[in-house]
Scaffold this motif. Structure first.
Motif, PDB file in Angstrom:
ATOM      1  N   PRO A   1      -3.345  -5.784 -10.415  1.00 27.13           N
ATOM      2  CA  PRO A   1      -3.171  -5.844 -11.873  1.00 27.13           C
ATOM      3  C   PRO A   1      -1.855  -6.496 -12.284  1.00 27.13           C
ATOM      4  O   PRO A   1      -1.662  -6.795 -13.468  1.00 27.13           O
ATOM      5  CB  PRO A   1      -3.211  -4.362 -12.282  1.00 27.13           C
ATOM      6  CG  PRO A   1      -2.807  -3.616 -11.067  1.00 27.13           C
ATOM      7  CD  PRO A   1      -3.284  -4.397  -9.903  1.00 27.13           C
ATOM      8  N   PHE A   2      -0.948  -6.725 -11.342  1.00 29.99           N
ATOM      9  CA  PHE A   2       0.342  -7.368 -11.631  1.00 29.99           C
ATOM     10  C   PHE A   2       0.828  -8.050 -10.351  1.00 29.99           C
ATOM     11  O   PHE A   2       0.375  -7.730  -9.243  1.00 29.99           O
ATOM     12  CB  PHE A   2       1.377  -6.341 -12.119  1.00 29.99           C
ATOM     13  CG  PHE A   2       1.462  -5.117 -11.241  1.00 29.99           C
ATOM     14  CD1 PHE A   2       2.204  -5.106 -10.060  1.00 29.99           C
ATOM     15  CD2 PHE A   2       0.772  -3.957 -11.579  1.00 29.99           C
ATOM     16  CE1 PHE A   2       2.261  -3.987  -9.255  1.00 29.99           C
ATOM     17  CE2 PHE A   2       0.821  -2.830 -10.778  1.00 29.99           C
ATOM     18  CZ  PHE A   2       1.561  -2.840  -9.603  1.00 29.99           C
ATOM     19  N   ASP A   3       1.757  -8.995 -10.496  1.00 29.63           N
ATOM     20  CA  ASP A   3       2.372  -9.620  -9.323  1.00 29.63           C
ATOM     21  C   ASP A   3       3.141  -8.549  -8.559  1.00 29.63           C
ATOM     22  O   ASP A   3       3.936  -7.798  -9.142  1.00 29.63           O
ATOM     23  CB  ASP A   3       3.351 -10.726  -9.739  1.00 29.63           C
ATOM     24  CG  ASP A   3       2.658 -11.935 -10.352  1.00 29.63           C
ATOM     25  OD1 ASP A   3       1.418 -11.972 -10.341  1.00 29.63           O
ATOM     26  OD2 ASP A   3       3.370 -12.829 -10.850  1.00 29.63           O
ATOM     27  N   ASN A   4       2.894  -8.473  -7.236  1.00 34.73           N
ATOM     28  CA  ASN A   4       3.607  -7.455  -6.458  1.00 34.73           C
ATOM     29  C   ASN A   4       3.981  -7.987  -5.087  1.00 34.73           C
ATOM     30  O   ASN A   4       3.513  -9.043  -4.653  1.00 34.73           O
ATOM     31  CB  ASN A   4       2.782  -6.172  -6.357  1.00 34.73           C
ATOM     32  CG  ASN A   4       1.543  -6.333  -5.504  1.00 34.73           C
ATOM     33  OD1 ASN A   4       1.597  -6.200  -4.287  1.00 34.73           O
ATOM     34  ND2 ASN A   4       0.416  -6.658  -6.136  1.00 34.73           N
ATOM     35  N   SER A   5       4.822  -7.245  -4.413  1.00 32.37           N
ATOM     36  CA  SER A   5       5.359  -7.688  -3.127  1.00 32.37           C
ATOM     37  C   SER A   5       4.408  -7.385  -1.983  1.00 32.37           C
ATOM     38  O   SER A   5       3.863  -6.283  -1.884  1.00 32.37           O
ATOM     39  CB  SER A   5       6.703  -7.012  -2.860  1.00 32.37           C
ATOM     40  OG  SER A   5       7.209  -7.431  -1.595  1.00 32.37           O
ATOM     41  N   GLN A   6       4.245  -8.369  -1.131  1.00 38.40           N
ATOM     42  CA  GLN A   6       3.403  -8.212   0.053  1.00 38.40           C
ATOM     43  C   GLN A   6       4.160  -7.530   1.185  1.00 38.40           C
ATOM     44  O   GLN A   6       3.562  -7.032   2.131  1.00 38.40           O
ATOM     45  CB  GLN A   6       2.934  -9.602   0.505  1.00 38.40           C
ATOM     46  CG  GLN A   6       2.009  -9.625   1.691  1.00 38.40           C
ATOM     47  CD  GLN A   6       1.626 -11.047   2.067  1.00 38.40           C
ATOM     48  OE1 GLN A   6       1.611 -11.943   1.220  1.00 38.40           O
ATOM     49  NE2 GLN A   6       1.322 -11.260   3.329  1.00 38.40           N
ATOM     50  N   MET A   7       5.485  -7.491   1.105  1.00 39.83           N
ATOM     51  CA  MET A   7       6.322  -6.986   2.194  1.00 39.83           C
ATOM     52  C   MET A   7       7.440  -6.114   1.633  1.00 39.83           C
ATOM     53  O   MET A   7       7.796  -6.202   0.449  1.00 39.83           O
ATOM     54  CB  MET A   7       6.981  -8.161   2.946  1.00 39.83           C
ATOM     55  CG  MET A   7       6.036  -9.241   3.436  1.00 39.83           C
ATOM     56  SD  MET A   7       5.129  -8.746   4.896  1.00 39.83           S
ATOM     57  CE  MET A   7       6.418  -8.798   6.131  1.00 39.83           C
ATOM     58  N   ASP A   8       8.036  -5.298   2.513  1.00 35.37           N
ATOM     59  CA  ASP A   8       9.351  -4.734   2.206  1.00 35.37           C
ATOM     60  C   ASP A   8      10.354  -5.868   2.360  1.00 35.37           C
ATOM     61  O   ASP A   8      10.410  -6.532   3.412  1.00 35.37           O
ATOM     62  CB  ASP A   8       9.707  -3.611   3.179  1.00 35.37           C
ATOM     63  CG  ASP A   8       8.838  -2.381   2.996  1.00 35.37           C
ATOM     64  OD1 ASP A   8       8.223  -2.235   1.911  1.00 35.37           O
ATOM     65  OD2 ASP A   8       8.761  -1.566   3.931  1.00 35.37           O
ATOM     66  N   GLY A   9      11.138  -6.129   1.320  1.00 36.87           N
ATOM     67  CA  GLY A   9      12.058  -7.259   1.401  1.00 36.87           C
ATOM     68  C   GLY A   9      12.907  -7.372   0.159  1.00 36.87           C
ATOM     69  O   GLY A   9      13.230  -6.366  -0.500  1.00 36.87           O
ATOM     70  N   PHE A  10      13.266  -8.618  -0.191  1.00 30.13           N
ATOM     71  CA  PHE A  10      14.123  -8.884  -1.333  1.00 30.13           C
ATOM     72  C   PHE A  10      13.407  -9.817  -2.294  1.00 30.13           C
ATOM     73  O   PHE A  10      12.973 -10.908  -1.905  1.00 30.13           O
ATOM     74  CB  PHE A  10      15.444  -9.531  -0.888  1.00 30.13           C
ATOM     75  CG  PHE A  10      16.322  -8.625  -0.078  1.00 30.13           C
ATOM     76  CD1 PHE A  10      17.265  -7.813  -0.686  1.00 30.13           C
ATOM     77  CD2 PHE A  10      16.193  -8.566   1.310  1.00 30.13           C
ATOM     78  CE1 PHE A  10      18.081  -6.972   0.059  1.00 30.13           C
ATOM     79  CE2 PHE A  10      17.004  -7.728   2.069  1.00 30.13           C
ATOM     80  CZ  PHE A  10      17.950  -6.918   1.439  1.00 30.13           C
ATOM     81  N   ALA A  11      13.263  -9.396  -3.555  1.00 26.45           N
ATOM     82  CA  ALA A  11      12.702 -10.256  -4.595  1.00 26.45           C
ATOM     83  C   ALA A  11      13.789 -11.222  -5.048  1.00 26.45           C
ATOM     84  O   ALA A  11      14.922 -10.813  -5.351  1.00 26.45           O
ATOM     85  CB  ALA A  11      12.216  -9.414  -5.768  1.00 26.45           C
TER      86      ALA A  11
END
Length: 424
Positions: free
Chosen positions: A67-77
Protein backbone atom coordinates in the motif's frame (compact mmCIF):
# COMPACT_ATOMS: atom_id res chain seq x y z
CA UNK A 1 -7.82 -39.69 -39.50
CA UNK A 2 -7.20 -41.89 -36.47
CA UNK A 3 -4.46 -40.84 -34.06
CA UNK A 4 -1.03 -42.32 -34.56
CA UNK A 5 -0.05 -44.98 -32.01
CA UNK A 6 2.51 -44.15 -29.36
CA UNK A 7 5.84 -45.91 -29.46
CA UNK A 8 5.38 -49.66 -29.10
CA UNK A 9 1.66 -49.61 -28.35
CA UNK A 10 -0.85 -51.95 -29.98
CA UNK A 11 -4.25 -50.74 -31.16
CA UNK A 12 -7.10 -52.94 -32.25
CA UNK A 13 -10.32 -52.07 -34.04
CA UNK A 14 -13.31 -53.08 -31.93
CA UNK A 15 -16.87 -53.58 -32.98
CA UNK A 16 -19.95 -53.09 -30.88
CA UNK A 17 -18.35 -50.21 -28.93
CA UNK A 18 -21.59 -48.26 -29.41
CA UNK A 19 -23.18 -50.63 -26.90
CA UNK A 20 -21.20 -48.88 -24.16
CA UNK A 21 -21.60 -45.19 -23.39
CA UNK A 22 -18.37 -43.22 -23.58
CA UNK A 23 -16.83 -41.59 -20.54
CA UNK A 24 -17.08 -38.20 -22.23
CA UNK A 25 -20.82 -38.61 -22.88
CA UNK A 26 -21.47 -39.67 -19.30
CA UNK A 27 -19.53 -36.68 -17.96
CA UNK A 28 -21.66 -34.42 -20.17
CA UNK A 29 -24.81 -35.95 -18.69
CA UNK A 30 -23.52 -35.39 -15.15
CA UNK A 31 -22.74 -31.77 -16.05
CA UNK A 32 -26.29 -31.33 -17.37
CA UNK A 33 -27.72 -32.84 -14.18
CA UNK A 34 -25.63 -30.73 -11.80
CA UNK A 35 -25.40 -27.57 -13.90
CA UNK A 36 -28.35 -25.77 -12.24
CA UNK A 37 -26.66 -26.14 -8.83
CA UNK A 38 -23.72 -24.12 -10.10
CA UNK A 39 -26.04 -21.19 -10.86
CA UNK A 40 -26.97 -20.53 -7.25
CA UNK A 41 -26.19 -17.08 -5.87
CA UNK A 42 -22.86 -16.89 -4.04
CA UNK A 43 -22.71 -16.43 -0.28
CA UNK A 44 -20.42 -14.19 1.75
CA UNK A 45 -18.32 -16.45 3.98
CA UNK A 46 -15.85 -15.53 6.71
CA UNK A 47 -12.37 -15.82 5.29
CA UNK A 48 -11.32 -18.42 7.86
CA UNK A 49 -14.15 -20.70 6.66
CA UNK A 50 -13.51 -20.31 2.92
CA UNK A 51 -10.61 -22.76 2.59
CA UNK A 52 -11.40 -25.19 -0.24
CA UNK A 53 -14.38 -23.21 -1.53
CA UNK A 54 -14.53 -21.55 -4.96
CA UNK A 55 -15.07 -17.84 -5.44
CA UNK A 56 -18.55 -16.99 -6.62
CA UNK A 57 -17.54 -13.61 -8.06
CA UNK A 58 -14.42 -11.88 -9.36
CA UNK A 59 -12.40 -10.53 -6.44
CA UNK A 60 -11.10 -6.98 -6.95
CA UNK A 61 -8.35 -5.53 -4.80
CA UNK A 62 -9.71 -2.81 -2.47
CA UNK A 63 -6.16 -1.54 -1.86
CA UNK A 64 -2.77 -1.77 -3.53
CA UNK A 65 -0.09 -4.17 -2.38
CA UNK A 66 2.21 -2.91 -1.10
CA UNK A 67 0.00 0.00 0.00
CA UNK A 68 3.05 2.32 0.22
CA UNK A 69 6.71 2.40 -0.85
CA UNK A 70 8.65 0.34 1.69
CA UNK A 71 12.09 -1.08 2.32
CA UNK A 72 13.03 -4.49 1.03
CA UNK A 73 15.96 -4.74 3.47
CA UNK A 74 17.22 -3.60 6.84
CA UNK A 75 19.39 -0.69 5.79
CA UNK A 76 19.57 3.06 5.22
CA UNK A 77 16.96 5.08 3.30
CA UNK A 78 18.74 7.65 1.14
CA UNK A 79 18.26 10.14 -1.69
CA UNK A 80 20.14 8.65 -4.64
CA UNK A 81 20.78 12.15 -5.98
CA UNK A 82 23.06 12.74 -2.98
CA UNK A 83 25.66 10.49 -4.60
CA UNK A 84 26.03 12.92 -7.51
CA UNK A 85 26.84 11.64 -10.98
CA UNK A 86 29.39 9.03 -9.93
CA UNK A 87 28.29 5.42 -10.36
CA UNK A 88 30.81 4.08 -7.86
CA UNK A 89 32.57 5.19 -4.75
CA UNK A 90 30.94 6.04 -1.46
CA UNK A 91 29.70 9.05 0.47
CA UNK A 92 29.38 9.89 4.13
CA UNK A 93 25.92 10.65 5.46
CA UNK A 94 24.57 12.04 8.69
CA UNK A 95 22.37 9.46 10.40
CA UNK A 96 18.72 10.50 10.75
CA UNK A 97 16.10 9.14 13.16
CA UNK A 98 15.47 5.39 12.67
CA UNK A 99 12.27 4.18 10.96
CA UNK A 100 10.50 1.13 12.36
CA UNK A 101 7.87 -0.90 10.53
CA UNK A 102 4.46 0.66 11.12
CA UNK A 103 5.84 4.18 11.75
CA UNK A 104 5.10 7.21 9.56
CA UNK A 105 8.54 8.81 9.02
CA UNK A 106 9.41 12.46 8.65
CA UNK A 107 10.63 13.62 5.22
CA UNK A 108 14.29 12.87 4.53
CA UNK A 109 16.50 15.87 3.92
CA UNK A 110 19.56 16.05 1.66
CA UNK A 111 22.69 14.44 3.06
CA UNK A 112 20.80 12.31 5.55
CA UNK A 113 20.54 8.51 5.77
CA UNK A 114 17.72 7.06 7.89
CA UNK A 115 18.12 3.59 9.42
CA UNK A 116 15.08 1.68 8.14
CA UNK A 117 13.70 -1.76 8.94
CA UNK A 118 12.38 -4.29 6.41
CA UNK A 119 8.80 -3.41 5.46
CA UNK A 120 8.97 0.09 6.94
CA UNK A 121 7.55 3.05 5.00
CA UNK A 122 10.07 4.91 2.89
CA UNK A 123 10.27 8.56 3.97
CA UNK A 124 9.30 11.33 1.57
CA UNK A 125 12.35 12.35 -0.42
CA UNK A 126 14.07 8.95 -0.21
CA UNK A 127 14.14 6.77 -3.32
CA UNK A 128 16.61 3.99 -2.48
CA UNK A 129 17.86 1.79 0.36
CA UNK A 130 21.44 0.69 1.08
CA UNK A 131 21.58 -2.67 2.97
CA UNK A 132 23.16 -2.26 6.40
CA UNK A 133 25.80 -4.91 5.66
CA UNK A 134 27.21 -2.65 2.92
CA UNK A 135 27.61 0.30 5.28
CA UNK A 136 30.82 1.33 7.02
CA UNK A 137 30.46 0.60 9.86
CA UNK A 138 28.05 -2.27 9.06
CA UNK A 139 25.62 -1.37 11.82
CA UNK A 140 23.20 1.38 12.74
CA UNK A 141 25.02 4.33 14.40
CA UNK A 142 23.21 6.62 16.83
CA UNK A 143 21.14 9.45 15.39
CA UNK A 144 23.44 12.34 14.52
CA UNK A 145 26.42 10.06 13.84
CA UNK A 146 27.90 9.39 10.42
CA UNK A 147 28.01 6.41 8.10
CA UNK A 148 29.75 5.74 4.78
CA UNK A 149 27.49 4.23 2.12
CA UNK A 150 28.24 2.92 -1.40
CA UNK A 151 26.47 4.34 -4.45
CA UNK A 152 22.96 3.05 -5.19
CA UNK A 153 20.61 3.74 -8.09
CA UNK A 154 17.05 5.05 -7.71
CA UNK A 155 14.66 2.28 -6.65
CA UNK A 156 17.35 0.00 -5.22
CA UNK A 157 15.89 -2.30 -2.54
CA UNK A 158 12.57 -0.47 -2.58
CA UNK A 159 9.18 -2.18 -2.92
CA UNK A 160 7.05 0.29 -4.81
CA UNK A 161 3.39 0.81 -3.89
CA UNK A 162 1.20 -1.36 -6.13
CA UNK A 163 4.16 -3.32 -7.52
CA UNK A 164 2.43 -6.56 -6.47
CA UNK A 165 -1.27 -5.69 -6.79
CA UNK A 166 -2.94 -2.49 -8.00
CA UNK A 167 -6.11 -1.27 -6.28
CA UNK A 168 -9.16 -2.12 -8.38
CA UNK A 169 -7.47 -4.93 -10.28
CA UNK A 170 -9.16 -8.37 -10.47
CA UNK A 171 -6.78 -10.51 -8.44
CA UNK A 172 -8.83 -13.72 -8.26
CA UNK A 173 -11.43 -14.53 -10.94
CA UNK A 174 -14.73 -16.24 -10.16
CA UNK A 175 -14.28 -19.98 -9.84
CA UNK A 176 -10.84 -19.77 -8.22
CA UNK A 177 -10.42 -22.34 -5.47
CA UNK A 178 -9.47 -20.71 -2.18
CA UNK A 179 -6.28 -22.43 -1.11
CA UNK A 180 -3.77 -21.16 1.48
CA UNK A 181 -2.13 -18.69 -0.95
CA UNK A 182 -5.50 -17.26 -2.00
CA UNK A 183 -6.60 -16.96 1.65
CA UNK A 184 -3.33 -15.16 2.37
CA UNK A 185 -3.86 -12.73 -0.52
CA UNK A 186 -7.41 -11.92 0.61
CA UNK A 187 -6.20 -11.37 4.16
CA UNK A 188 -3.37 -9.14 2.91
CA UNK A 189 -5.97 -7.05 1.09
CA UNK A 190 -7.84 -6.58 4.36
CA UNK A 191 -10.82 -8.76 3.48
CA UNK A 192 -12.61 -10.60 6.26
CA UNK A 193 -15.32 -12.16 4.05
CA UNK A 194 -15.33 -13.43 0.48
CA UNK A 195 -18.14 -14.46 -1.92
CA UNK A 196 -18.06 -18.21 -2.48
CA UNK A 197 -20.07 -20.68 -4.49
CA UNK A 198 -22.17 -22.70 -2.10
CA UNK A 199 -20.50 -26.13 -1.78
CA UNK A 200 -22.59 -29.13 -2.70
CA UNK A 201 -24.26 -31.03 0.12
CA UNK A 202 -23.81 -34.69 -0.83
CA UNK A 203 -25.39 -37.73 0.83
CA UNK A 204 -23.57 -41.04 0.30
CA UNK A 205 -25.63 -44.20 0.63
CA UNK A 206 -23.76 -47.51 0.66
CA UNK A 207 -25.90 -50.58 -0.02
CA UNK A 208 -25.53 -54.32 0.39
CA UNK A 209 -26.62 -57.14 2.67
CA UNK A 210 -22.96 -58.12 3.03
CA UNK A 211 -21.99 -54.88 4.81
CA UNK A 212 -21.16 -55.40 8.48
CA UNK A 213 -21.43 -52.69 11.12
CA UNK A 214 -18.08 -50.90 11.68
CA UNK A 215 -15.86 -52.08 14.49
CA UNK A 216 -17.54 -55.47 14.86
CA UNK A 217 -16.34 -58.94 14.00
CA UNK A 218 -17.09 -60.06 10.48
CA UNK A 219 -19.53 -62.91 10.15
CA UNK A 220 -19.06 -65.38 7.28
CA UNK A 221 -19.81 -63.65 3.98
CA UNK A 222 -19.61 -60.14 5.41
CA UNK A 223 -17.28 -57.24 4.61
CA UNK A 224 -16.80 -53.80 6.10
CA UNK A 225 -18.10 -50.79 4.22
CA UNK A 226 -15.13 -48.99 2.65
CA UNK A 227 -17.16 -47.06 0.10
CA UNK A 228 -18.87 -44.68 2.50
CA UNK A 229 -15.69 -43.54 4.29
CA UNK A 230 -13.74 -43.48 1.01
CA UNK A 231 -16.22 -41.21 -0.76
CA UNK A 232 -16.89 -39.13 2.36
CA UNK A 233 -13.17 -38.39 2.63
CA UNK A 234 -12.89 -37.62 -1.09
CA UNK A 235 -15.84 -35.23 -0.99
CA UNK A 236 -14.80 -33.53 2.24
CA UNK A 237 -11.26 -33.08 0.93
CA UNK A 238 -12.80 -31.52 -2.18
CA UNK A 239 -14.61 -28.92 -0.06
CA UNK A 240 -18.10 -30.43 -0.07
CA UNK A 241 -20.43 -31.09 2.83
CA UNK A 242 -20.75 -34.86 2.91
CA UNK A 243 -22.78 -37.27 5.00
CA UNK A 244 -23.02 -41.02 4.77
CA UNK A 245 -25.52 -43.76 5.50
CA UNK A 246 -25.52 -47.52 5.05
CA UNK A 247 -28.43 -49.73 3.94
CA UNK A 248 -27.36 -53.19 5.09
CA UNK A 249 -29.85 -55.00 2.91
CA UNK A 250 -30.58 -56.05 -0.65
CA UNK A 251 -34.26 -55.26 -0.13
CA UNK A 252 -35.12 -52.43 -2.58
CA UNK A 253 -37.78 -51.15 -0.18
CA UNK A 254 -35.16 -50.28 2.44
CA UNK A 255 -33.08 -48.28 -0.01
CA UNK A 256 -36.23 -46.63 -1.32
CA UNK A 257 -37.14 -45.60 2.24
CA UNK A 258 -33.68 -44.07 2.76
CA UNK A 259 -33.86 -42.13 -0.51
CA UNK A 260 -37.37 -40.95 0.32
CA UNK A 261 -36.20 -39.62 3.68
CA UNK A 262 -33.41 -37.71 1.95
CA UNK A 263 -35.72 -36.31 -0.75
CA UNK A 264 -38.30 -35.20 1.81
CA UNK A 265 -35.85 -33.74 4.33
CA UNK A 266 -36.39 -30.13 5.38
CA UNK A 267 -34.55 -27.46 3.43
CA UNK A 268 -31.54 -27.23 5.73
CA UNK A 269 -30.97 -31.00 5.74
CA UNK A 270 -31.93 -32.00 2.21
CA UNK A 271 -28.86 -32.88 0.17
CA UNK A 272 -28.15 -31.40 -3.25
CA UNK A 273 -27.01 -34.76 -4.61
CA UNK A 274 -27.15 -38.40 -3.56
CA UNK A 275 -24.39 -40.84 -4.49
CA UNK A 276 -25.27 -44.50 -4.02
CA UNK A 277 -22.78 -47.36 -4.15
CA UNK A 278 -23.62 -50.90 -5.17
CA UNK A 279 -26.59 -52.60 -6.77
CA UNK A 280 -26.14 -51.28 -10.33
CA UNK A 281 -24.75 -54.27 -12.23
CA UNK A 282 -26.38 -57.30 -13.86
CA UNK A 283 -26.79 -59.56 -10.81
CA UNK A 284 -29.99 -60.97 -9.34
CA UNK A 285 -30.00 -58.71 -6.25
CA UNK A 286 -29.24 -55.27 -7.69
CA UNK A 287 -31.20 -53.31 -5.08
CA UNK A 288 -30.40 -49.85 -6.45
CA UNK A 289 -31.70 -50.69 -9.92
CA UNK A 290 -34.79 -52.32 -8.47
CA UNK A 291 -35.49 -49.48 -6.02
CA UNK A 292 -35.23 -46.81 -8.72
CA UNK A 293 -37.19 -48.68 -11.37
CA UNK A 294 -39.93 -46.41 -12.61
CA UNK A 295 -38.07 -43.26 -11.53
CA UNK A 296 -36.11 -40.90 -13.77
CA UNK A 297 -32.83 -42.75 -13.36
CA UNK A 298 -31.06 -44.41 -16.29
CA UNK A 299 -28.65 -47.29 -15.79
CA UNK A 300 -25.98 -47.93 -18.39
CA UNK A 301 -22.56 -49.46 -18.89
CA UNK A 302 -19.62 -47.21 -19.68
CA UNK A 303 -16.65 -48.04 -21.83
CA UNK A 304 -14.44 -47.87 -18.72
CA UNK A 305 -12.64 -50.33 -16.46
CA UNK A 306 -13.14 -50.35 -13.54
CA UNK A 307 -16.42 -48.52 -12.92
CA UNK A 308 -18.40 -49.60 -15.98
CA UNK A 309 -21.90 -49.95 -14.44
CA UNK A 310 -23.38 -46.52 -13.66
CA UNK A 311 -26.72 -44.91 -12.92
CA UNK A 312 -27.75 -41.29 -13.32
CA UNK A 313 -30.95 -39.30 -12.96
CA UNK A 314 -33.32 -37.88 -10.35
CA UNK A 315 -35.48 -39.28 -7.57
CA UNK A 316 -38.33 -36.96 -6.58
CA UNK A 317 -36.33 -34.06 -8.00
CA UNK A 318 -33.15 -35.07 -6.15
CA UNK A 319 -30.12 -35.71 -8.41
CA UNK A 320 -28.87 -39.28 -8.02
CA UNK A 321 -25.50 -40.63 -9.15
CA UNK A 322 -25.23 -44.40 -8.75
CA UNK A 323 -21.75 -45.93 -8.53
CA UNK A 324 -20.86 -49.63 -8.59
CA UNK A 325 -20.10 -51.37 -5.30
CA UNK A 326 -16.43 -52.31 -5.49
CA UNK A 327 -14.34 -49.69 -3.64
CA UNK A 328 -11.83 -49.05 -6.42
CA UNK A 329 -14.73 -48.69 -8.87
CA UNK A 330 -16.19 -46.05 -6.53
CA UNK A 331 -12.90 -44.18 -6.40
CA UNK A 332 -12.41 -44.28 -10.16
CA UNK A 333 -16.02 -43.22 -10.74
CA UNK A 334 -15.48 -40.19 -8.50
CA UNK A 335 -12.08 -39.25 -9.97
CA UNK A 336 -12.83 -39.82 -13.66
CA UNK A 337 -16.53 -39.03 -13.95
CA UNK A 338 -17.57 -36.59 -11.21
CA UNK A 339 -14.53 -34.67 -9.99
CA UNK A 340 -13.69 -33.21 -13.46
CA UNK A 341 -17.29 -32.04 -13.85
CA UNK A 342 -17.30 -30.32 -10.46
CA UNK A 343 -13.97 -28.67 -11.23
CA UNK A 344 -15.43 -27.29 -14.45
CA UNK A 345 -18.78 -26.20 -12.99
CA UNK A 346 -17.77 -24.94 -9.56
CA UNK A 347 -14.02 -24.39 -9.63
CA UNK A 348 -13.66 -26.64 -6.60
CA UNK A 349 -12.24 -29.17 -6.33
CA UNK A 350 -9.32 -28.33 -8.57
CA UNK A 351 -8.88 -30.57 -11.59
CA UNK A 352 -6.19 -33.16 -11.16
CA UNK A 353 -2.79 -32.29 -12.59
CA UNK A 354 -2.14 -34.29 -15.75
CA UNK A 355 1.23 -35.38 -17.10
CA UNK A 356 2.62 -37.59 -19.83
CA UNK A 357 5.29 -39.92 -18.45
CA UNK A 358 6.84 -43.25 -19.49
CA UNK A 359 5.58 -46.52 -18.05
CA UNK A 360 7.98 -48.33 -15.75
CA UNK A 361 6.69 -51.70 -17.00
CA UNK A 362 4.36 -53.16 -19.64
CA UNK A 363 0.59 -53.42 -19.39
CA UNK A 364 -2.37 -54.97 -21.20
CA UNK A 365 -5.79 -53.38 -21.57
CA UNK A 366 -9.15 -54.54 -22.94
CA UNK A 367 -10.16 -53.24 -26.35
CA UNK A 368 -12.97 -50.71 -26.39
CA UNK A 369 -12.57 -49.49 -22.81
CA UNK A 370 -10.75 -46.69 -21.08
CA UNK A 371 -8.71 -48.62 -18.54
CA UNK A 372 -7.72 -46.69 -15.43
CA UNK A 373 -4.78 -48.24 -13.59
CA UNK A 374 -3.41 -47.24 -10.23
CA UNK A 375 0.25 -46.26 -10.17
CA UNK A 376 3.08 -44.65 -8.24
CA UNK A 377 5.17 -41.90 -9.78
CA UNK A 378 8.78 -42.94 -9.23
CA UNK A 379 11.76 -40.62 -8.63
CA UNK A 380 12.91 -41.27 -12.21
CA UNK A 381 9.58 -39.79 -13.43
CA UNK A 382 8.16 -43.10 -14.64
CA UNK A 383 4.78 -44.51 -13.67
CA UNK A 384 4.99 -47.83 -11.82
CA UNK A 385 1.72 -49.77 -11.79
CA UNK A 386 0.49 -50.74 -8.33
CA UNK A 387 -1.59 -53.91 -8.17
CA UNK A 388 -3.60 -55.29 -11.07
CA UNK A 389 -6.70 -53.94 -12.82
CA UNK A 390 -9.08 -55.49 -10.26
CA UNK A 391 -11.69 -53.22 -8.69
CA UNK A 392 -11.34 -54.69 -5.18
CA UNK A 393 -7.66 -53.89 -4.56
CA UNK A 394 -7.90 -51.37 -1.72
CA UNK A 395 -4.32 -51.97 -0.58
CA UNK A 396 -2.97 -51.11 -4.03
CA UNK A 397 -5.21 -48.05 -4.19
CA UNK A 398 -3.86 -46.78 -0.87
CA UNK A 399 -0.29 -47.31 -2.10
CA UNK A 400 -0.86 -45.31 -5.30
CA UNK A 401 -0.54 -41.60 -6.00
CA UNK A 402 -1.52 -41.50 -9.67
CA UNK A 403 -3.96 -42.84 -12.23
CA UNK A 404 -2.78 -44.13 -15.61
CA UNK A 405 -5.25 -43.55 -18.44
CA UNK A 406 -5.10 -46.23 -21.14
CA UNK A 407 -7.23 -45.21 -24.18
CA UNK A 408 -10.06 -47.36 -25.50
CA UNK A 409 -8.18 -48.41 -28.62
CA UNK A 410 -4.94 -49.44 -26.90
CA UNK A 411 -4.56 -53.09 -25.91
CA UNK A 412 -0.86 -53.31 -25.03
CA UNK A 413 1.86 -50.91 -23.94
CA UNK A 414 5.52 -51.79 -23.37
CA UNK A 415 7.77 -50.38 -20.70
CA UNK A 416 8.85 -46.89 -21.72
CA UNK A 417 5.66 -46.03 -23.60
CA UNK A 418 4.29 -42.58 -22.79
CA UNK A 419 0.94 -42.52 -20.99
CA UNK A 420 -1.37 -39.87 -19.57
CA UNK A 421 -1.17 -39.78 -15.79
CA UNK A 422 -3.41 -37.95 -13.32
CA UNK A 423 -1.73 -37.13 -10.03
CA UNK A 424 -3.97 -37.94 -7.06
Amino acid sequence: MSPQPHRGEHRREHRGAHAHRSVQEHRARIAHLLGPLAQRAPEQWPLHEALGAALGEDLAAPVSLPPFDNSQMDGFAVRSADFGGAADGERRFTVAAPIAAGAVPAPLGAGLAAPIMTGAMLPEGADAVVPVERAVPSRFPEEGGTVALPHVSPGAFVRRAGSDVSAGAIVLPAGTRMGPAQIGLAAGLGLSRVPVRVPLRVAIVSTGAELAPPGGRLEPGQIHDANGPLLWAALAEAGMQASSAVVRSDDPAELLAELTDLAEAEAGRRPDVVITTGGVSQGAFEATKLALAGHDVEFSHLAMQPGGPQGLGTFRGLPVIAFPGNPVSCWISWEVLVRPVLAELFGAPQARRRLRVPLAGPLESPAGKLQVRRARLRPDATAELVGGPGSHLLGALAASDALVMVPEDVTELPAGADVEVWLT
